[in-house]
Design an enzyme around this catalytic site. Sequence first.
Site, PDB file in Angstrom:
ATOM      1  N   SER A  82       1.005  -1.220   0.118  1.00 45.50           N
ATOM      2  CA  SER A  82      -0.066   0.049  -0.052  1.00 45.50           C
ATOM      3  C   SER A  82       0.887   1.199   0.105  1.00 45.50           C
ATOM      4  CB  SER A  82      -0.921  -0.112   1.166  1.00 45.50           C
ATOM      5  OG  SER A  82      -1.405   1.132   1.465  1.00 45.50           O
ATOM      6  N   TYR A 110      -2.149  -0.381  10.095  1.00 46.87           N
ATOM      7  CA  TYR A 110      -2.431  -0.788   8.624  1.00 46.87           C
ATOM      8  C   TYR A 110      -0.956  -0.870   7.891  1.00 46.87           C
ATOM      9  CZ  TYR A 110      -3.799  -0.989   3.856  1.00 46.87           C
ATOM     10  OH  TYR A 110      -3.863  -1.163   2.465  1.00 46.87           O
TER      11      TYR A 110
HETATM   12  N1  LIG Z   1      -8.520  -0.270  -2.464  1.00 46.76           N
HETATM   13  C1  LIG Z   1      -7.333   0.661  -2.102  1.00 46.76           C
HETATM   14  O1  LIG Z   1      -7.369   1.757  -2.546  1.00 46.76           O
HETATM   15  C2  LIG Z   1      -6.139  -0.008  -1.622  1.00 46.76           C
HETATM   16  C3  LIG Z   1      -5.116   0.739  -1.686  1.00 46.76           C
HETATM   17  C4  LIG Z   1      -3.734   0.102  -0.974  1.00 46.76           C
HETATM   18  C5  LIG Z   1      -3.885  -1.085  -0.691  1.00 46.76           C
HETATM   19  N2  LIG Z   1      -4.860  -2.057  -0.921  1.00 46.76           N
HETATM   20  C6  LIG Z   1      -4.632  -3.376  -0.607  1.00 46.76           C
HETATM   21  O2  LIG Z   1      -5.153  -4.103  -1.738  1.00 46.76           O
HETATM   22  C7  LIG Z   1      -5.796  -5.155  -1.400  1.00 46.76           C
HETATM   23  C8  LIG Z   1      -7.218  -5.441  -1.763  1.00 46.76           C
HETATM   24  O3  LIG Z   1      -7.891  -4.253  -1.378  1.00 46.76           O
HETATM   25  P1  LIG Z   1      -9.322  -4.063  -1.668  1.00 46.76           P
HETATM   26  O4  LIG Z   1      -9.590  -2.404  -1.786  1.00 46.76           O
HETATM   27  O5  LIG Z   1     -10.015  -5.055  -2.453  1.00 46.76           O
HETATM   28  O6  LIG Z   1     -10.102  -4.363  -0.104  1.00 46.76           O
HETATM   29  P2  LIG Z   1     -11.377  -5.256   0.288  1.00 46.76           P
HETATM   30  O7  LIG Z   1     -11.565  -5.131   1.639  1.00 46.76           O
HETATM   31  O8  LIG Z   1     -12.489  -5.063  -0.573  1.00 46.76           O
HETATM   32  O9  LIG Z   1     -10.961  -6.692  -0.194  1.00 46.76           O
HETATM   33  C9  LIG Z   1     -10.054  -7.598   0.651  1.00 46.76           C
HETATM   34  C10 LIG Z   1     -10.775  -8.962   0.969  1.00 46.76           C
HETATM   35  O10 LIG Z   1      -9.919  -9.843   1.677  1.00 46.76           O
HETATM   36  C11 LIG Z   1     -10.928 -10.747   2.720  1.00 46.76           C
HETATM   37  N3  LIG Z   1     -10.122 -11.031   3.631  1.00 46.76           N
HETATM   38  C12 LIG Z   1      -9.527 -10.293   4.902  1.00 46.76           C
HETATM   39  N4  LIG Z   1      -9.089 -10.966   5.768  1.00 46.76           N
HETATM   40  C13 LIG Z   1      -9.227 -12.397   5.320  1.00 46.76           C
HETATM   41  C14 LIG Z   1      -8.559 -13.383   5.676  1.00 46.76           C
HETATM   42  N5  LIG Z   1      -7.918 -13.590   6.876  1.00 46.76           N
HETATM   43  N6  LIG Z   1      -8.747 -14.528   5.027  1.00 46.76           N
HETATM   44  C15 LIG Z   1      -9.488 -14.462   4.060  1.00 46.76           C
HETATM   45  N7  LIG Z   1      -9.960 -13.441   3.447  1.00 46.76           N
HETATM   46  C16 LIG Z   1      -9.944 -12.135   3.922  1.00 46.76           C
HETATM   47  C17 LIG Z   1     -12.068  -9.678   2.834  1.00 46.76           C
HETATM   48  O11 LIG Z   1     -13.232 -10.357   3.230  1.00 46.76           O
HETATM   49  C18 LIG Z   1     -12.324  -9.086   1.434  1.00 46.76           C
HETATM   50  O12 LIG Z   1     -13.242  -9.462   0.819  1.00 46.76           O
HETATM   51  C19 LIG Z   1      -5.727  -5.311   0.132  1.00 46.76           C
HETATM   52  O13 LIG Z   1      -4.607  -6.000   0.600  1.00 46.76           O
HETATM   53  C20 LIG Z   1      -5.531  -3.710   0.632  1.00 46.76           C
HETATM   54  O14 LIG Z   1      -4.730  -3.559   1.804  1.00 46.76           O
HETATM   55  C21 LIG Z   1      -6.006  -1.451  -1.508  1.00 46.76           C
END
Ligand SMILES: NC(=O)c1ccc[n+]([C@@H]2O[C@H](COP(=O)([O-])OP(=O)(O)OC[C@H]3O[C@@H](n4cnc5c(N)ncnc54)[C@H](O)[C@@H]3O)[C@@H](O)[C@H]2O)c1
Length: 332
Positions: free
Chosen positions: A129, A154
């Site tokens: 991130s 985070y």
């Molecule tokens: N969306 C953004 O702007 C953004 C920015 C920086 C980093 N990220 C990273 O990208 C990745 C995807 O983000 P996103 O926006 O799709 O988030 P999201 O919350 O929509 O998706 C993450 C998914 O992971 C699942 N999850 C969490 N813990 C779990 C576990 N222990 N076992 C199984 N499933 C689990 C959740 O139920 C969720 O559906 C994440 O790692 C997030 O930290 C996202």
Amino acid sequence: MTVLVTGSAGFIGAATARALLERGQEVIGIDNLNHYYDPALKRARLDNLGRQFGNRFGFEQVDFADADALNRLGDDHRFDGIVHLGAQAGVRYSIEHPAAYVQSNLVGHCNMLELARQRGTRHMVYASSSSVYGSNKSLPFRVEDRVDHPLSMYAATKKADELLSESYSSLYKVPLTGLRFFTVYGPWGRPDMAMWIFTKALFAGEPLPLFNRGEMRRDFTYIDDIVRGIVACLDSPPADDGSLKAGGSTSPHALYNIGNNRSEDLMRVVELLEQATGKKALLSPEPMQPGDVKETFADISAIEHDHGFKPTTSIDEGVPKFVAWYRDYHKV
Ligand SMILES: NC(=O)c1ccc[n+]([C@@H]2O[C@H](COP(=O)([O-])OP(=O)(O)OC[C@H]3O[C@@H](n4cnc5c(N)ncnc54)[C@H](O)[C@@H]3O)[C@@H](O)[C@H]2O)c1
């Protein structure tokens, strides 16, 4: 090639699974469907994939912080690549709920590395991130910058994931690519993120909470651009040849920023949301939130050089697409 996608019910995971399925691959998706935000949205994303791609998309409700459950998954399925996108996301929530981040992002990430090692996975791409940059002052953020001062739990767990990955790559030669995502938005997005919260408030005629009185800048990246970048990286594992990789490793471990390479004023996004919704925003200026950063801006030259990544969607184009989807999904 069969790909295991973690967090496949999540925003980026579901979109990535779709892109892999669209080009004819088989995908096994796992997710624990937790209640951080409405699981109905997660189920709706999965239902779409199931409807469109039938049994080329397999889903299992698995918590990747449970090593035994992952082992069983590895016994039951063969996969060549992993895209590890599941995580406990969200900066603000991490201030109140640090343990959730230890479980999913530290224990869970180690388990995924171990799975990749034990099953001889060709390549694992994982999510980091932009929050790892903390309050770094030098913009745009470069993967070579030091990132030793995370402002939230985070951010700290995401930085730790990069370090754990480096040790796995160095010790066991597991090919890994870490992607530092910058504020991803678009259809099927996340309800805890500003663009969704603002859109919801606009349709409800409620004030928009503007942290740091709206004096924030973000490198907003459209979901389709992000997915193209993830897939391009998945296709080209870093070589185990001792050469220097983006991010500084000499093991098969590369680290990239993946953003739009433009830092946008939050108020510009509010204007675009007003235009797309046809509503005038009521503004509620709020103080800066603990853990938050004022500005993000991605230097993407490394991923451009190594994988030809070029984002093509500006916020002028992407914001109306998000609002059109939001209207359709919520019937507003
Ligand atoms: N969306 C953004 O702007 C953004 C920015 C920086 C980093 N990220 C990273 O990208 C990745 C995807 O983000 P996103 O926006 O799709 O988030 P999201 O919350 O929509 O998706 C993450 C998914 O992971 C699942 N999850 C969490 N813990 C779990 C576990 N222990 N076992 C199984 N499933 C689990 C959740 O139920 C969720 O559906 C994440 O790692 C997030 O930290 C996202």
